[in-house]
Design a protein around this motif. Structure first.
Motif, PDB file in Angstrom:
ATOM      1  N   LEU A  40    -105.689  62.540  52.605  1.00  0.00           N
ATOM      2  CA  LEU A  40    -104.488  62.677  53.419  1.00  0.00           C
ATOM      3  C   LEU A  40    -104.336  64.109  53.927  1.00  0.00           C
ATOM      4  CD1 LEU A  40    -101.971  60.634  51.256  1.00  0.00           C
ATOM      5  CD2 LEU A  40    -103.297  59.855  53.216  1.00  0.00           C
ATOM      6  N   LYS A  41    -103.854  64.235  55.144  1.00  0.00           N
ATOM      7  CA  LYS A  41    -103.621  65.547  55.740  1.00  0.00           C
ATOM      8  C   LYS A  41    -102.282  66.091  55.265  1.00  0.00           C
ATOM      9  CE  LYS A  41    -106.300  64.530  59.810  1.00  0.00           C
ATOM     10  NZ  LYS A  41    -106.295  63.968  61.134  1.00  0.00           N
ATOM     11  N   ASP A  42    -102.157  67.416  55.237  1.00  0.00           N
ATOM     12  CA  ASP A  42    -100.885  68.044  54.900  1.00  0.00           C
ATOM     13  C   ASP A  42     -99.800  67.520  55.833  1.00  0.00           C
ATOM     14  OD1 ASP A  42    -102.069  69.522  52.935  1.00  0.00           O
ATOM     15  OD2 ASP A  42    -102.137  71.388  54.076  1.00  0.00           O
ATOM     16  N   GLY A  43     -98.644  67.249  55.268  1.00  0.00           N
ATOM     17  CA  GLY A  43     -97.520  66.757  56.054  1.00  0.00           C
ATOM     18  C   GLY A  43     -97.458  65.251  56.165  1.00  0.00           C
ATOM     19  N   THR A  44     -98.462  64.538  55.655  1.00  0.00           N
ATOM     20  CA  THR A  44     -98.452  63.086  55.681  1.00  0.00           C
ATOM     21  C   THR A  44     -97.351  62.577  54.761  1.00  0.00           C
ATOM     22  OG1 THR A  44    -100.825  63.000  56.057  1.00  0.00           O
ATOM     23  CG2 THR A  44     -99.809  61.005  55.224  1.00  0.00           C
ATOM     24  N   THR A  45     -96.585  61.619  55.233  1.00  0.00           N
ATOM     25  CA  THR A  45     -95.555  61.008  54.389  1.00  0.00           C
ATOM     26  C   THR A  45     -95.917  59.561  54.133  1.00  0.00           C
ATOM     27  OG1 THR A  45     -94.207  60.380  56.287  1.00  0.00           O
ATOM     28  CG2 THR A  45     -93.736  62.523  55.284  1.00  0.00           C
ATOM     29  N   GLY A  46     -95.433  59.031  53.039  1.00  0.00           N
ATOM     30  CA  GLY A  46     -95.707  57.643  52.705  1.00  0.00           C
ATOM     31  C   GLY A  46     -95.120  57.294  51.351  1.00  0.00           C
ATOM     32  N   TRP A  47     -95.340  56.072  50.948  1.00  0.00           N
ATOM     33  CA  TRP A  47     -94.805  55.556  49.687  1.00  0.00           C
ATOM     34  C   TRP A  47     -95.918  55.363  48.663  1.00  0.00           C
ATOM     35  CZ3 TRP A  47     -89.731  54.809  48.578  1.00  0.00           C
ATOM     36  CH2 TRP A  47     -88.853  54.880  49.644  1.00  0.00           C
ATOM     37  N   PHE A  48     -95.621  55.758  47.432  1.00  0.00           N
ATOM     38  CA  PHE A  48     -96.460  55.489  46.275  1.00  0.00           C
ATOM     39  C   PHE A  48     -95.603  54.740  45.262  1.00  0.00           C
ATOM     40  CE2 PHE A  48     -98.351  59.267  48.069  1.00  0.00           C
ATOM     41  CZ  PHE A  48     -99.709  59.048  47.936  1.00  0.00           C
ATOM     42  N   ALA A  49     -96.216  54.028  44.369  1.00  0.00           N
ATOM     43  CA  ALA A  49     -95.477  53.358  43.301  1.00  0.00           C
ATOM     44  C   ALA A  49     -96.188  53.615  41.988  1.00  0.00           C
ATOM     45  CB  ALA A  49     -95.394  51.862  43.567  1.00  0.00           C
ATOM     46  N   GLY A  50     -95.433  53.723  40.923  1.00  0.00           N
ATOM     47  CA  GLY A  50     -96.023  53.962  39.615  1.00  0.00           C
ATOM     48  C   GLY A  50     -94.969  54.026  38.532  1.00  0.00           C
ATOM     49  N   ILE A  51     -95.367  54.522  37.408  1.00  0.00           N
ATOM     50  CA  ILE A  51     -94.485  54.639  36.252  1.00  0.00           C
ATOM     51  C   ILE A  51     -94.427  56.101  35.844  1.00  0.00           C
ATOM     52  CG2 ILE A  51     -94.169  54.016  33.833  1.00  0.00           C
ATOM     53  CD1 ILE A  51     -95.756  51.474  34.396  1.00  0.00           C
ATOM     54  N   LEU A  52     -93.227  56.606  35.637  1.00  0.00           N
ATOM     55  CA  LEU A  52     -93.080  57.969  35.128  1.00  0.00           C
ATOM     56  C   LEU A  52     -93.428  57.979  33.654  1.00  0.00           C
ATOM     57  CD1 LEU A  52     -89.710  59.080  36.739  1.00  0.00           C
ATOM     58  CD2 LEU A  52     -92.008  59.755  37.394  1.00  0.00           C
ATOM     59  N   ALA A  53     -94.347  58.824  33.268  1.00  0.00           N
ATOM     60  CA  ALA A  53     -94.747  58.927  31.869  1.00  0.00           C
ATOM     61  C   ALA A  53     -93.819  59.846  31.091  1.00  0.00           C
ATOM     62  CB  ALA A  53     -96.179  59.421  31.763  1.00  0.00           C
ATOM     63  N   SER A  54     -93.288  60.862  31.765  1.00  0.00           N
ATOM     64  CA  SER A  54     -92.338  61.762  31.116  1.00  0.00           C
ATOM     65  C   SER A  54     -91.535  62.488  32.181  1.00  0.00           C
ATOM     66  CB  SER A  54     -93.056  62.775  30.229  1.00  0.00           C
ATOM     67  OG  SER A  54     -93.834  63.644  31.009  1.00  0.00           O
ATOM     68  N   VAL A  55     -90.390  62.987  31.772  1.00  0.00           N
ATOM     69  CA  VAL A  55     -89.516  63.739  32.663  1.00  0.00           C
ATOM     70  C   VAL A  55     -89.096  64.996  31.924  1.00  0.00           C
ATOM     71  CG1 VAL A  55     -87.309  63.745  33.892  1.00  0.00           C
ATOM     72  CG2 VAL A  55     -88.671  61.655  33.779  1.00  0.00           C
ATOM     73  N   THR A  56     -89.231  66.120  32.579  1.00  0.00           N
ATOM     74  CA  THR A  56     -88.809  67.387  31.994  1.00  0.00           C
ATOM     75  C   THR A  56     -87.656  67.940  32.823  1.00  0.00           C
ATOM     76  OG1 THR A  56     -91.084  67.831  31.310  1.00  0.00           O
ATOM     77  CG2 THR A  56     -89.560  69.694  31.301  1.00  0.00           C
ATOM     78  N   PRO A  57     -86.425  67.885  32.286  1.00  0.00           N
ATOM     79  CA  PRO A  57     -85.295  68.427  33.040  1.00  0.00           C
ATOM     80  C   PRO A  57     -85.427  69.949  33.186  1.00  0.00           C
ATOM     81  CG  PRO A  57     -84.549  67.161  31.129  1.00  0.00           C
ATOM     82  CD  PRO A  57     -86.021  67.303  31.021  1.00  0.00           C
ATOM     83  N   ARG A  58     -85.202  70.428  34.377  1.00  0.00           N
ATOM     84  CA  ARG A  58     -85.254  71.867  34.621  1.00  0.00           C
ATOM     85  C   ARG A  58     -83.988  72.266  35.356  1.00  0.00           C
ATOM     86  NH1 ARG A  58     -91.548  73.060  35.953  1.00  0.00           N
ATOM     87  NH2 ARG A  58     -92.282  72.069  34.070  1.00  0.00           N
ATOM     88  N   PRO A  59     -83.291  73.258  34.836  1.00  0.00           N
ATOM     89  CA  PRO A  59     -82.038  73.661  35.481  1.00  0.00           C
ATOM     90  C   PRO A  59     -82.298  74.352  36.825  1.00  0.00           C
ATOM     91  CG  PRO A  59     -82.539  75.106  33.636  1.00  0.00           C
ATOM     92  CD  PRO A  59     -83.558  74.003  33.620  1.00  0.00           C
ATOM     93  N   THR A  60     -81.354  74.156  37.737  1.00  0.00           N
ATOM     94  CA  THR A  60     -81.432  74.847  39.009  1.00  0.00           C
ATOM     95  C   THR A  60     -80.987  76.298  38.820  1.00  0.00           C
ATOM     96  OG1 THR A  60     -79.157  74.292  39.583  1.00  0.00           O
ATOM     97  CG2 THR A  60     -80.864  72.705  40.245  1.00  0.00           C
ATOM     98  N   LYS A  61     -81.052  77.072  39.871  1.00  0.00           N
ATOM     99  CA  LYS A  61     -80.613  78.469  39.787  1.00  0.00           C
ATOM    100  C   LYS A  61     -79.138  78.564  39.388  1.00  0.00           C
ATOM    101  CE  LYS A  61     -83.892  80.309  43.113  1.00  0.00           C
ATOM    102  NZ  LYS A  61     -84.066  80.978  44.408  1.00  0.00           N
ATOM    103  N   ARG A  62     -78.379  77.545  39.743  1.00  0.00           N
ATOM    104  CA  ARG A  62     -76.947  77.523  39.409  1.00  0.00           C
ATOM    105  C   ARG A  62     -76.670  76.886  38.049  1.00  0.00           C
ATOM    106  NH1 ARG A  62     -74.742  75.830  45.364  1.00  0.00           N
ATOM    107  NH2 ARG A  62     -75.228  77.820  46.341  1.00  0.00           N
ATOM    108  N   GLY A  63     -77.708  76.549  37.314  1.00  0.00           N
ATOM    109  CA  GLY A  63     -77.544  75.998  35.975  1.00  0.00           C
ATOM    110  C   GLY A  63     -77.286  74.508  35.912  1.00  0.00           C
ATOM    111  N   ARG A  64     -77.495  73.804  36.979  1.00  0.00           N
ATOM    112  CA  ARG A  64     -77.272  72.346  36.966  1.00  0.00           C
ATOM    113  C   ARG A  64     -78.512  71.606  36.535  1.00  0.00           C
ATOM    114  NH1 ARG A  64     -74.058  71.726  42.625  1.00  0.00           N
ATOM    115  NH2 ARG A  64     -72.261  72.900  42.014  1.00  0.00           N
TER     116      ARG A  64
END
Length: 64
Positions: A40-64
């Motif tokens: 795929l070329k840079d800037g290509t958009t499209g849909w993928f499907a899958g399963i998230l294996a893990s999620v790591t919450p990361r705070p924004t600069k404002r602490g959210r």
């Protein structure tokens, strides 16, 4: 429950796959597979499907 145990103990699904029941819908909805990523070329958009294996919450600069 068995699938979760297999994934936790072996790191893979052996007896089935959690998306098996909706596999056809996923195929129709997805524009690309992960195997297509290198082609795929840079800037290509499209849909993928899958399963998230893990999620790591990361705070924004404002602490959210």
């Amino acid at each position: 429950m068995r699938l979760a145990f297999e994934k936790e103990m072996l790191g893979i699904y052996v007896s089935d796959h959690p998306l098996r029941e909706i596999a056809e819908e996923v195929r129709r909805a997805a524009d690309y597979s992960l195997g297509d990523i290198d082609e795929l070329k840079d800037g290509t958009t499209g849909w993928f499907a899958g399963i998230l294996a893990s999620v790591t919450p990361r705070p924004t600069k404002r602490g959210r």
